[in-house]
Design a protein around this motif. Structure first.
Motif, PDB file in Angstrom:
ATOM      1  N   ILE A 283       0.840  -1.197   0.000  1.00 37.00           N
ATOM      2  CA  ILE A 283       0.000   0.000   0.000  1.00 37.00           C
ATOM      3  C   ILE A 283       0.875   1.246   0.000  1.00 37.00           C
ATOM      4  O   ILE A 283       1.845   1.333   0.760  1.00 37.00           O
ATOM      5  N   LYS A 304      -1.231   0.194   5.901  1.00 35.69           N
ATOM      6  CA  LYS A 304      -2.607   0.116   5.415  1.00 35.69           C
ATOM      7  C   LYS A 304      -3.464   1.234   5.997  1.00 35.69           C
ATOM      8  O   LYS A 304      -4.557   1.501   5.493  1.00 35.69           O
ATOM      9  N   ALA A 323      -2.710   0.238  -4.163  1.00 33.13           N
ATOM     10  CA  ALA A 323      -2.330  -1.137  -3.847  1.00 33.13           C
ATOM     11  C   ALA A 323      -1.633  -1.716  -5.068  1.00 33.13           C
ATOM     12  O   ALA A 323      -2.166  -1.669  -6.178  1.00 33.13           O
TER      13      ALA A 323
END
Length: 1192
Positions: A283, A304, A323
């Motif tokens: 991420i 995240k 992502a």
């Protein structure tokens, strides 16, 4: 109390106008000070000081406490509303209010439920000057509900698939904290692949076979109630596939490509993106059209979650999470809007005005959306409150004009929008008060020279006072333009100098009066580093030392710290710090860097740095070791009455570290030129706090010592004369002893000049009888050590004390000692003297003690005089010799040793005191019994012939009784030093000559001779002699006992008969020699000395014997000498102390008898045996040697 004005400065004009501060009353207002003493008589509207939070979540298991505290004068009363209506606490037995407070306590632990008391509460504090209100306090009990029961089916999926395990915790108040654990209460491991979302669900980007387990359990922890709720376990089974198909990322949360997020200003903004895919996605976060704030941005949960703390309106915008894995990338846009609950731009402040003054209350707040401002007065909306002609409301501002005392009130400003509200209380207090200065009187300010000095003058008054400063007790107003006056009354001296030291007076005036206050300013010397650390190049493994010597104002205490590269020193025992040095042992490359010495005091700090470079070691010449150089630069600081601080700079240690410093002092007033030891300090110290005695003119010097030795003394310091004081101690060794029967001599050890503590040293001598009722008699004497009291009774106990004094005063109360007036000779002799004779040399004497009163002094003991009665002849020639024995203390008996036996003695006893002896007791006579005699005075051997010897002797010099007989014992000694049989002969006591006949020719004999009384045998005397061989058969004339007889004898070796005889026995001798050799190896033959030690005559007590003139006898084979003492004096006389001879230990038994003239009849028995105690024969077998002795 400070002025609420802008902090600008006013500099005094150069025109030397008085330094007066005029404060503008139109734009300024006073805040009521919090000084408790000031509030005692100052009216003040209520002010809320403490209240519960707006959103108040309570624990339903505990009593409810809703806080409301306020101050005011007079003290305020309190009331409450609940849900907008009056809350009458008197009608609810469970509700009480704390005394002197508005805090409510609702007792739900005994009965009742927390839910009953949910609601919105508000507190009002009211007194005659107004009413203040609290926030709306929303009271709600915390809740920790259980999970809804549900049946969870096992989850089965293939390797590589994504998975979300829902938590969905029950709704609690406040919301719970979520975490996942197994049955063993172990947290489940999380990673970029497996992580927990903000909603509590557990997300798997892809599963692996090791994710298979039956105890995925979600826990909810409710912190407020300290409880944890557990969800039913979830079973997950991952089936392994032959190959897992890789796939690009997709988002598990949030859904879609875009979402919205709203957050309030000041909170933490949390944005979350969790993606699934194979391989596991990574991420990334960006902000469109901007950058993420560096100091407020944090990443959580393996990036995240993006968090921005203290969020503001500027953080609004679009945030994008990306992502990405090997197969592709996706993104999601989160549109963030930051709203704001109201927050203050300018909260209203309390106003204190005097009658007729003007003022304003300003209430400015901001928010998103913009808050609405409303005003209340004393808790009532201003629209419906009583009208006040001095008040005008203009939006967020209230303007007051020409206020009067009735204008006093508490105003509330409420700023609210849809996200919350702000409530502030501010009072208007109309007062007429004369000036008051709030700065504590005589405040001391300490400032470093050449730095600014700020002298406070906090004040209060209504109307607002003007401020004026003066210097000195009678100084005029300050006019110098070097001063700066601040509007809050503070006086600033931009560059303080030593002459700035002094007392400053602040004067505050208004139309109602005047107040003033004095403060004091001290200017201190700056702290300086007089010896800075120096650049050092050190080889690895060596030791380096950085010196940092600090000089500071003697009234300040510095602390010195060391830094390496502007950070703390490493925590390493190789680094050691003392006051002036940093020492680094076993230097390594990592120790290179900049070392800084920082010296701090309470007022300033200075620093100095040096660089350390570490290099490879190179051979260095051997150091030269020597004693240290003398210290230098001695300085005395911090002088006090009884102490001073001495500082110095150490000299070079000459390669041997200084272990200690020795400080000596000279008292130039009392003992000039004489130096005394004062103190010792560690070698790491360069200062010492020295304790001093009063009235001493001190001069100090310092010596350094290392392992080599001690340095020369330093130069002497400056002199320091301490103030005089009363003596601290009194004379010692105080005694009271009389020199005459009618006086008392009081003596003491006087104080020396060092101990006098001041001029005019004298002594107050006091005395009185111990057992009387007299008062103390005292006299003050000069500096002496003795005082004589005359006309005292004989030997009476006195109490005595001697106190030192000087021109300043007296020493402490002295200790009392006991003495006695003079002694006189005892008046009475001991009585009932009794003598018991113990034995011939010892007697025991007893007597009755003398009464203490008649002793007239300290009892030293008793003394016995005793003497022996002399014979008429001796009595005429010399005086009687008396012996004395003294028995210490109060003994009433004693032993008299060393008496002579068979003697007539006389004795008497006298008592002894410190003055001398008393009269003697009546003489007592006693006799000692007989004892054993001493040895005969002499023993001579005269007229030796072939078969006889004549003995002559003198009686014992000390017969110690009546002699009963003499005992003579003798035995032959053959050529091999063996002893023949011992013959015992008794001789009448009246004899002094005896002839022994029938002896063997040319044979040596040893004689043992002693006298006897009825008490026993005395000491023996010994002698040796040899019978002769004369060719014509004519006995030789007498010779001295100390000479060998060979010089007067015929040489028989030339005689024919002797040669024939020797041939006849040659064969026998050879056989005997063989037998002797064998016997000698078995111990059958031994030297005379060894035989003497092994055998002893039981009837003879040998004594030591000096060297004689006979030659030594020795064994033919071993050449071992006869005992040295076997020789006989040349005059053939043996003294008693020379009578010991070792041959007596080898006596043999005899068979025979004596004629009346002492001649021997019979022959030797041929047996070698010990002499029995009574002449009994031994049963020992005969030996060849004895046989040869008989033959010879």
């Amino acid at each position: 109390m400070q002025l609420k004005i802008m902090p600008k400065k006013k500099r005094l004009s150069a025109g030397r106008v008085p330094l007066i501060l005029f404060l503008c009353q139109m734009i300024s207002a006073l805040e009521v000070p919090l000084d408790p003493k000031l509030l005692e008589d100052l009216l003040q509207p209520p002010t809320i000081t403490q209240q519960s939070p707006k959103d108040y979540i309570i624990d339903p298991r505990e009593n409810i406490v809703i806080q409301c505290e306020a101050k005011g004068k007079p003290p305020p009363s309190f009331s409450w509303t609940r849900n907008g209506t009056h809350f009458d606490i008197d009608k609810d037995a469970l509700v009480t209010m704390k005394p002197g407070s508005g805090t409510l306590i609702i007792n739900i632990m005994s009965e009742g439920k927390a839910e009953t008391y949910e609601g919105v509460y508000q507190c009002t504090a009211r007194n005659e000057r107004g009413a203040a209100i609290s926030n709306n306090i929303v009271v709600r009990p915390s809740r920790s509900p259980l999970w809804t029961k549900e049946k969870l089916e096992p989850i089965t999926l293939r390797n590589g698939q994504s998975l979300v395990l829902p938590c969905r915790p029950p709704v609690g108040l406040p919301p719970p904290i979520i975490f996942w654990m197994d049955n063993s209460f172990q947290r489940l491991p999380q990673s970029e692949r497996v992580s927990q979302g903000l909603n509590g669900d557990l997300y798997f980007s892809n599963v692996l076979p090791e994710d298979t387990r039956e105890d995925y359990i979600c826990y909810a922890r409710f912190n407020h109630t300290q409880t944890i709720q557990q969800k039913q376990p979830i079973s997950v089974k991952v089936i392994s596939a032959k190959s897992s198909r890789e796939r690009p990322p997709t988002f598990l949360t949030p859904e879609g490509n875009a979402s919205n997020k709203e957050e309030l200003r000041g909170n933490v903004l949390s944005l979350e993106c969790i993606a699934e895919g194979l391989p596991t996605p990574i991420i990334y976060w960006i902000k469109e059209d901007g950058i993420l704030p560096i100091n407020r941005t944090f990443y959580k949960n393996f990036k995240k979650t993006l968090q921005i703390i203290h969020v503001s309106e500027a953080d609004s915008g679009n945030y994008q999470c990306i992502a990405k894995n090997a197969l592709g990338a996706i993104h999601h846009t989160i549109s963030v809007t930051v709203k704001a609950a109201p927050y203050w731009i300018m909260a209203p402040q309390n106003l204190v005005l005097s009658p007729g003054e003007d003022g304003t209350l300003i209430c400015r707040a901001n928010g998103k959306p913009k808050p609405r401002i409303s005003w209340l007065t004393n808790g009532v909306p201003v629209e419906i409150a009583p009208d006040d002609p001095s008040r005008k409301i203009d939006g967020d501002t209230i303007i007051f004009s020409n206020v009067q005392e009735r204008s006093s009130a508490v105003y509330q400003c409420n700023a609210s929008n849809e996200y919350g509200y702000l409530l502030a209380n501010a009072f208007v207090n109309v007062l007429a008060e004369p000036p008051r200065i709030l700065t504590p009187t005589n405040t001391l300010y300490q400032v470093i020279a050449n730095r600014p000095a700020l002298l406070d003058c906090a004040f209060f008054g209504s109307p607002l006072p003007t401020i004026e400063w003066f210097k000195g007790a009678k100084g005029s107003a300050l006019h110098e333009d070097i001063y700066v006056l601040h509007e809050n009354g503070t006086l600033e001296i931009p560059v303080a100098q030593k002459d700035s030291t002094g007392t400053y007076t602040c004067v505050a005036r208004n139309k109602l009066g005047m107040a003033k206050n004095e403060v004091h300013l001290e200017i201190k010397d700056p702290t300086r580093i007089i010896k800075q650390p120096e650049y050092a190049v050190v080889q690895r493994g060596n030791t380096v030392s950085f010196e940092c010597k600090v000089k500071h104002d003697h009234t300040l205490i510095p602390t010195v710290i060391w830094l390496k590269d502007n950070s703390e020193l490493p925590s390493d025992e190789r680094f050691t710090i003392n006051k002036d040095h940093l020492v680094i042992a076993d230097v390594s490359d990592d120790d290179s860097g900049t070392y800084t010495c920082v010296a701090n005091t309470t007022l300033d700090n200075v620093s100095a740095s040096a660089v350390l470079s570490v290099v490879a070691p190179t051979p260095t010449p051997a150091p030269v070791y020597d004693v240290p150089n003398p210290p230098f630069d001695l300085e005395l600081t911090n002088p006090l009455d009884k102490s001073v601080q001495l500082s110095w700079t150490p000299g070079d240690d000459n390669n041997s570290p200084i272990t200690k410093f020795i400080i000596e002092y000279e008292d130039t007033m009392h003992e000039a030129g004489l130096w005394h030891h004062h103190a010792e300090v560690s070698g790491t110290q360069t200062t010492a706090q020295l304790k001093l005695s009063p009235y001493v003119n001190y001069s100090f010097r310092v010596m350094a010592e290392n392992s080599i030795g001690r340095s020369l003394p330093s130069e002497a310091s400056e002199q320091y004369l301490t103030k005089a004081a009363e003596p601290e101690k009194n004379p010692t060794a105080v005694e009271g002893l009389g020199s005459e029967p009618d006086n008392l001599v009081i003596t003491w050890k006087p104080l020396n000049g060092f101990e006098s503590n001041g001029p005019g040293l004298q002594y107050k001598v006091s005395w009185r009888q111990k057992d009387g009722d007299d008062e103390w008699t005292s006299v003050v004497v000069a500096n002496v050590s003795k005082y004589i009291v005359s006309g005292t009774p004989t030997f009476v106990p006195y109490l005595i004390k001697v106190q030192a004094l000087n021109d300043v005063g007296f020493a402490p109360e002295p200790a009392v000692v006991m003495g006695h007036s003079g002694e006189d000779l005892p008046m009475v002799a001991p009585g009932n003297v009794r003598v018991t004779v113990v034995n011939s040399t010892l007697a025991e004497v007893h007597w009755d003690p003398v009464p203490l009163k008649s002793i007239r002094g300290h009892l030293q003991g008793y003394r016995i005089y005793y003497w022996k009665a002399q014979s008429p002849s001796k009595r005429n020639r010399r005086h009687i010799e008396k012996k004395i024995l003294t028995f210490q203390g109060s003994k009433t008996h004693g032993m008299l040793p060393g008496l002579e036996p068979f003697s007539h003695y006389t004795l008497n006893v006298r008592v002894v005191n410190g003055k001398g002896e008393g009269p003697a007791s009546a003489d007592q006579v006693f006799n000692t019994p007989e004892g054993v005699p001493s040895a005969p005075s002499s023993l001579k051997i005269v007229n030796p012939t072939l078969d006889s010897l004549t003995l002559e002797w003198d009686p014992p010099s000390h017969p110690n009784g009546i002699l009963t007989e003499y005992t003579l014992k003798y035995q032959p000694i053959n050529s091999t030093h063996e002893l023949g049989p011992l013959v015992d002969l008794k001789i009448p006591a009246n004899k002094t000559r005896w002839t022994l006949k029938n002896l063997n020719f040319s044979t040596r004999y040893k004689f043992y001779f002693y006298a006897q009384t009825s008490a026993g045998s005395g000491s023996q005397i010994t002698e040796e002699a040899v019978t002769t061989v004369d060719e014509a058969g004519i006995p030789p004339p007498d010779v001295g006992a100390g000479k060998a007889m060979a010089s007067r004898q015929v040489d028989i070796a030339t005689q024919g008969w002797f040669i024939g005889l020797m041939c006849a026995v040659a064969l026998l001798i050879l056989i005997l020699l063989i037998v002797c050799f064998i016997r000698r190896n078995k111990g059958g033959k031994y030297p005379v000395k060894e035989k003497e030690d092994a055998r002893a005559d039981p009837e003879i007590q040998p004594m030591k014997e000096d060297d004689g003139t006979f030659g030594e006898y020795s064994d033919a084979e071993d050449h071992k000498p006869l005992k040295k003492g076997s020789r006989t004096p040349s005059d053939r006389t043996v003294k008693k102390e020379d009578s010991d001879d070792s041959l007596v230990d080898y006596g043999e038994g005899v068979n025979g008898q004596f004629n009346e003239d002492g001649s021997f009849i019979g022959q030797y028995s041929g047996k070698k045996e010990k002499e029995p105690a009574e002449g009994n024969e031994s049963s020992e077998a005969p030996s060849p040697v004895n046989a040869m002795n008989s033959f010879v």
